[in-house]
Design a protein around this motif. Structure first.
Motif, PDB file in Angstrom:
ATOM      1  N   LEU A   1       5.011   9.655  -1.030  1.00 58.30           N
ATOM      2  CA  LEU A   1       5.977   9.162  -0.049  1.00 58.30           C
ATOM      3  C   LEU A   1       5.530   9.507   1.370  1.00 58.30           C
ATOM      4  CD1 LEU A   1       8.708   7.726   0.310  1.00 58.30           C
ATOM      5  CD2 LEU A   1       9.834   9.950   0.043  1.00 58.30           C
ATOM      6  N   ALA A   2       4.924  10.684   1.523  1.00 59.34           N
ATOM      7  CA  ALA A   2       4.421  11.074   2.852  1.00 59.34           C
ATOM      8  C   ALA A   2       3.288  10.148   3.292  1.00 59.34           C
ATOM      9  CB  ALA A   2       3.939  12.531   2.837  1.00 59.34           C
ATOM     10  N   VAL A   3       2.392   9.805   2.365  1.00 55.62           N
ATOM     11  CA  VAL A   3       1.299   8.884   2.713  1.00 55.62           C
ATOM     12  C   VAL A   3       1.872   7.525   3.115  1.00 55.62           C
ATOM     13  CG1 VAL A   3      -0.673   7.583   1.790  1.00 55.62           C
ATOM     14  CG2 VAL A   3      -0.475  10.033   1.323  1.00 55.62           C
ATOM     15  N   ALA A   4       2.858   7.041   2.366  1.00 58.63           N
ATOM     16  CA  ALA A   4       3.488   5.756   2.690  1.00 58.63           C
ATOM     17  C   ALA A   4       4.077   5.795   4.096  1.00 58.63           C
ATOM     18  CB  ALA A   4       4.576   5.429   1.667  1.00 58.63           C
ATOM     19  N   ARG A   5       4.741   6.891   4.411  1.00 57.25           N
ATOM     20  CA  ARG A   5       5.369   7.008   5.726  1.00 57.25           C
ATOM     21  C   ARG A   5       4.334   7.096   6.844  1.00 57.25           C
ATOM     22  NH1 ARG A   5       9.707   5.730   8.755  1.00 57.25           N
ATOM     23  NH2 ARG A   5      10.161   7.302  10.322  1.00 57.25           N
TER      24      ARG A   5
ATOM     25  N   ARG B   1      15.051  13.251 -12.842  1.00 57.09           N
ATOM     26  CA  ARG B   1      15.274  13.868 -14.148  1.00 57.09           C
ATOM     27  C   ARG B   1      14.361  15.083 -14.359  1.00 57.09           C
ATOM     28  NH1 ARG B   1      14.870  10.233 -19.495  1.00 57.09           N
ATOM     29  NH2 ARG B   1      16.106   8.843 -18.173  1.00 57.09           N
ATOM     30  N   TYR B   2      13.216  15.040 -13.694  1.00 54.39           N
ATOM     31  CA  TYR B   2      12.251  16.125 -13.856  1.00 54.39           C
ATOM     32  C   TYR B   2      12.367  17.163 -12.727  1.00 54.39           C
ATOM     33  CZ  TYR B   2      10.240  12.948 -17.284  1.00 54.39           C
ATOM     34  OH  TYR B   2      10.062  12.120 -18.355  1.00 54.39           O
ATOM     35  N   GLY B   3      13.316  16.942 -11.850  1.00 54.02           N
ATOM     36  CA  GLY B   3      13.513  17.896 -10.765  1.00 54.02           C
ATOM     37  C   GLY B   3      12.386  17.917  -9.738  1.00 54.02           C
ATOM     38  N   VAL B   4      11.710  16.786  -9.619  1.00 46.87           N
ATOM     39  CA  VAL B   4      10.617  16.701  -8.635  1.00 46.87           C
ATOM     40  C   VAL B   4      10.847  15.472  -7.758  1.00 46.87           C
ATOM     41  CG1 VAL B   4       8.897  17.874 -10.061  1.00 46.87           C
ATOM     42  CG2 VAL B   4       9.205  15.387 -10.293  1.00 46.87           C
ATOM     43  N   ILE B   5      10.091  15.391  -6.670  1.00 42.15           N
ATOM     44  CA  ILE B   5      10.045  14.152  -5.894  1.00 42.15           C
ATOM     45  C   ILE B   5       8.581  13.835  -5.598  1.00 42.15           C
ATOM     46  CG2 ILE B   5      12.332  14.212  -4.839  1.00 42.15           C
ATOM     47  CD1 ILE B   5      11.043  15.427  -2.340  1.00 42.15           C
ATOM     48  N   PRO B   6       8.252  12.544  -5.518  1.00 42.25           N
ATOM     49  CA  PRO B   6       6.852  12.165  -5.251  1.00 42.25           C
ATOM     50  C   PRO B   6       6.518  12.357  -3.774  1.00 42.25           C
ATOM     51  CG  PRO B   6       8.190  10.196  -5.476  1.00 42.25           C
ATOM     52  CD  PRO B   6       9.107  11.368  -5.736  1.00 42.25           C
TER      53      PRO B   6
ATOM     54  N   VAL C   1       0.845  -1.200   0.000  1.00 37.22           N
ATOM     55  CA  VAL C   1       0.000   0.000   0.000  1.00 37.22           C
ATOM     56  C   VAL C   1       0.881   1.251   0.000  1.00 37.22           C
ATOM     57  CG1 VAL C   1      -1.692   1.329   1.303  1.00 37.22           C
ATOM     58  CG2 VAL C   1      -1.973  -1.135   1.073  1.00 37.22           C
ATOM     59  N   GLY C   2       1.948   1.217   0.779  1.00 38.60           N
ATOM     60  CA  GLY C   2       2.876   2.349   0.775  1.00 38.60           C
ATOM     61  C   GLY C   2       3.468   2.591  -0.611  1.00 38.60           C
ATOM     62  N   ARG C   3       3.870   1.515  -1.259  1.00 39.21           N
ATOM     63  CA  ARG C   3       4.437   1.664  -2.603  1.00 39.21           C
ATOM     64  C   ARG C   3       3.390   2.177  -3.589  1.00 39.21           C
ATOM     65  NH1 ARG C   3       7.279  -3.410  -1.085  1.00 39.21           N
ATOM     66  NH2 ARG C   3       5.430  -4.481  -1.847  1.00 39.21           N
ATOM     67  N   GLN C   4       2.175   1.675  -3.476  1.00 36.43           N
ATOM     68  CA  GLN C   4       1.123   2.146  -4.388  1.00 36.43           C
ATOM     69  C   GLN C   4       0.851   3.636  -4.172  1.00 36.43           C
ATOM     70  OE1 GLN C   4      -0.282   0.692  -7.011  1.00 36.43           O
ATOM     71  NE2 GLN C   4       1.014  -1.087  -6.675  1.00 36.43           N
ATOM     72  N   ALA C   5       0.954   4.083  -2.940  1.00 33.23           N
ATOM     73  CA  ALA C   5       0.792   5.522  -2.680  1.00 33.23           C
ATOM     74  C   ALA C   5       1.885   6.303  -3.415  1.00 33.23           C
ATOM     75  CB  ALA C   5       0.840   5.804  -1.178  1.00 33.23           C
ATOM     76  N   ILE C   6       3.106   5.802  -3.385  1.00 31.12           N
ATOM     77  CA  ILE C   6       4.218   6.460  -4.095  1.00 31.12           C
ATOM     78  C   ILE C   6       3.971   6.428  -5.600  1.00 31.12           C
ATOM     79  CG2 ILE C   6       6.683   6.272  -4.647  1.00 31.12           C
ATOM     80  CD1 ILE C   6       7.040   5.135  -1.741  1.00 31.12           C
ATOM     81  N   PHE C   7       3.602   5.256  -6.120  1.00 26.31           N
ATOM     82  CA  PHE C   7       3.394   5.110  -7.570  1.00 26.31           C
ATOM     83  C   PHE C   7       2.230   5.978  -8.054  1.00 26.31           C
ATOM     84  CE2 PHE C   7       4.978   0.410  -7.244  1.00 26.31           C
ATOM     85  CZ  PHE C   7       6.247   0.861  -6.984  1.00 26.31           C
ATOM     86  N   SER C   8       1.269   6.270  -7.147  1.00 26.49           N
ATOM     87  CA  SER C   8       0.096   7.067  -7.530  1.00 26.49           C
ATOM     88  C   SER C   8       0.422   8.548  -7.670  1.00 26.49           C
ATOM     89  CB  SER C   8      -1.004   6.919  -6.473  1.00 26.49           C
ATOM     90  OG  SER C   8      -1.446   5.609  -6.401  1.00 26.49           O
ATOM     91  N   ASP C   9       1.541   8.942  -7.105  1.00 27.58           N
ATOM     92  CA  ASP C   9       1.898  10.352  -7.155  1.00 27.58           C
ATOM     93  C   ASP C   9       2.393  10.689  -8.569  1.00 27.58           C
ATOM     94  OD1 ASP C   9       3.261  12.837  -6.941  1.00 27.58           O
ATOM     95  OD2 ASP C   9       3.483  12.510  -4.780  1.00 27.58           O
ATOM     96  N   PRO C  10       1.784  11.675  -9.235  1.00 23.50           N
ATOM     97  CA  PRO C  10       2.216  11.990 -10.612  1.00 23.50           C
ATOM     98  C   PRO C  10       3.694  12.385 -10.682  1.00 23.50           C
ATOM     99  CG  PRO C  10       0.710  13.663  -9.767  1.00 23.50           C
ATOM    100  CD  PRO C  10       0.679  12.531  -8.785  1.00 23.50           C
ATOM    101  N   ASP C  11       4.232  12.878  -9.569  1.00 26.19           N
ATOM    102  CA  ASP C  11       5.652  13.236  -9.564  1.00 26.19           C
ATOM    103  C   ASP C  11       6.575  12.025  -9.441  1.00 26.19           C
ATOM    104  OD1 ASP C  11       5.119  15.892  -9.919  1.00 26.19           O
ATOM    105  OD2 ASP C  11       5.174  16.381  -7.778  1.00 26.19           O
TER     106      ASP C  11
END
Lengths: 395, 395
Positions: free
Chosen positions: B228-232, B219-224, B201-211
């Motif tokens: 990542l906050a939801v996962a934590r 490469r895009y100068g962003v972080i998800p 579920v934590g990983r899916q929260a990360i993967f769901s973030d468009p960033d």
């Protein structure tokens, strides 16, 4: 099916199937003082109301449940969520009882909620995130309007699991004369810090989805499906016990590789695939704003709050017979929470039975094949029916 | 501080502070057969290695931990994560022992991981999501290179909590002659279906973030950061017990309203505010690809897997003395998991002590003020030190 003098509104335009619902033109004053000018309640009934109107059982559904308790749910085309419990000859016997279940206030299956059009505002459109903060008490007060519509003076029983159990408790406290018996199952008299924390993570997952659009997603023709799926996946873990997950899935892998090019996720555990299914399935049937609204109502729930934090005080006026049921492996609303309820009821001298059912199925056990639950409910209903006959004969 | 003939590489360009690390030019063959041609290990040492090199203790950190066990973490500027346990005169006494802690393979505090530049590929750039699927065994094999670098034949002890405990167990199995004693704390010999489910579920929260950008966010100068906050936040709930959350926060509200215009979220529970803080704080210090990589390594962990699913078989060659420690309120790796370990060790006649510490602090108890843990660790270390002296005198 019941018809009434109150206007029977047309089917919800967002659904293909007709939804049985009533418009309560007088609206509803909420616990926060705000008034909903326009209240619709979608409901289903099963069985026949006796001429004495003394065989009505109100079933209260859980967070993401609906009014389709038994038979075939016309929206999902699947059996109703408690069809193993409710029906002819089943523990909650539709040959004997008149069963009522209404979609809770704030939900999305026909009752007024965030997906309803607001009529009290210059801005025409869905309520969305502006839908009022509702409470379990508000849900119960809406159900009371429906019961009054049926001219039922006293419900024979109010039954519900999880958030449905919160409603059953609230009914017994808010309307002591209207509830002959209450069966709160796998529930709690308050939402704990951990309960709130899990709900909040689910909401944050929804809010993090760019398609959330600050709750206005309908206007953009999108839904925050990824966030809502994550919220559901997480909640689903809390509904099952660790033992049930081990038994069902263990560490078994899906038989086919998902993606041979992915070093990390080429293979997938069965439990992951199951969660993905739960998440994607949920997104198709449930609305994100309703999830936010109802989960928040659960967070606000603390039956003792209006009574100086004293649950004994909250129960001081109850007249119902209680059958409190918990499951040994439920860690969302563990047995200790049921004990809190039972002890407070004992302190006020209420008639209360308490059963902890040994099960490894976790919180969701109340929805699953759990024969002990069937026996407890049918036995309790038969017992209080006899008791009421004796009381009626004596009076 | 130790210097060596092996090339001491420059500070990681992504960090302001210099990070002590070693380049292992021979690389590392992973358990999946893939070869990492370029392996850097970032580490810290505390205390002084004796001339006999017999006082070394390896401390293994948990999922989101780092090598800064004690003193001031140069990156966060806060005390090291186990500074209450490790230091002069403390239970793991730096006046007596030479403490080594290395950042695990796949992490983001200097050791080779997804944020490292890959050198074995035509595509120049970060590894990102293409970083190999690593295992707890790979982490241990990397640590072994570091121990060999110090020319330490046998570690006096390997100690770790949670994923650190998995490493301690793996060390005792993979290198029976190199581990005099092992102290696995609040851990398990396998990741259960529920453990995997929470990680997923934590990983899916990360993967769901468009960033997330399919792992290519740098490469895009962003972080998800939202995902990542939801996962934590979710993981953090699993680190604490329900009792601890009730004690710390209960149902108390934040004193000031967050947003008086929001009907639902105008007010906030303290536990929600706490989780938000945990989430946003984490995003600043930890990398999403490392979280995905390491959480997956935990999922793959099953010490019995290479031994036909038989944990007794896995332990058949161990020579270490074990002190297995669990906490009564840990529901992520409950005491029952430690019992599985202890029973299997008993079956092979290993020297094993087992302590369940009564605590309401949950899984995180090993990081918190828990005097019983201090006493158990210092007592066990003193005991095995005496034992080894007796053994040495006898031989």
């Amino acid at each position: 099916m019941v018809t009434s003098g109150i206007k029977q509104v047309a089917a919800d335009e967002t659904q293909n199937e007709s939804i049985q619902k009533l418009l309560f033109a007088e609206g509803l004053v909420l616990e926060n003082g705000q008034k909903l000018n326009h209240l619709e309640i979608a409901y289903q009934t099963y069985g026949k109301l006796s001429s004495a109107k003394d065989n009505a059982i109100l079933i209260c559904h859980a967070l993401t449940g609906d009014q389709y308790v038994t038979g075939i749910n016309p929206i999902s085309k699947k059996p109703g969520w408690w069809s193993r419990m409710v029906g002819p000859g089943l523990p909650i016997d539709t040959d004997k009882y008149f069963i009522i279940c209404s979609n809770v206030l704030g939900s999305c299956m026909g009752t007024t909620g965030p997906r309803s059009i607001r009529t009290d505002h210059q801005k025409i459109g869905y309520w969305g995130i502006d839908f009022p903060a509702i409470t379990i008490g508000d849900m119960v007060n809406a159900q009371k309007l429906l019961i009054d519509h049926f001219k039922i003076d006293q419900l024979f029983a109010v039954i519900g699991g999880s958030m449905g159990g919160m409603q059953a408790l609230q009914w017994a406290v808010s309307y002591p004369d209207q509830v002959y018996a209450a069966i709160p199952i796998a529930t709690s008299s308050f939402h704990s810090a951990q309960n709130i924390a899990f709900n909040e993570v689910g909401r944050q997952a929804i809010f993090s989805d760019p398609d959330w659009q600050n709750g206005d997603y309908w206007r953009y023709g999108v839904i925050p499906s990824r966030g809502l799926a994550v919220a559901r996946m997480m909640a689903h873990i809390t509904y099952l016990s660790e033992d049930a997950l081990n038994r069902k899935f263990g560490r078994r892998l899906q038989e086919t590789m998902i993606d041979s090019s992915s070093p990390i996720f080429g293979e997938m555990f069965q439990v992951e695939s199951y969660l993905h299914y739960q998440g994607s399935n949920f997104v198709r049937r449930f609305d994100a704003n309703s999830y936010v609204t109802i989960s928040r109502a659960m967070d606000w729930f603390d039956l003792s709050q209006a009574y100086d934090g004293d649950l004994v005080n909250a129960f001081s006026q109850v007249k119902s017979r209680f059958c409190v049921i918990s499951f040994s492996s439920d860690w969302l609303f563990p047995t200790s929470r049921s004990r809190v309820i039972v002890k407070a009821l004992n302190r006020v001298g209420a008639k209360v039975s308490f059963v902890e059912i040994v099960s490894d199925k976790g919180h969701d056990a109340f929805l699953l094949d759990e024969p002990d639950l069937d026996h407890v409910i049918s036995g309790f209903l038969a017992g209080i029916k006899r008791q009421r006959q004796l009381e009626n004969n004596a009076s």
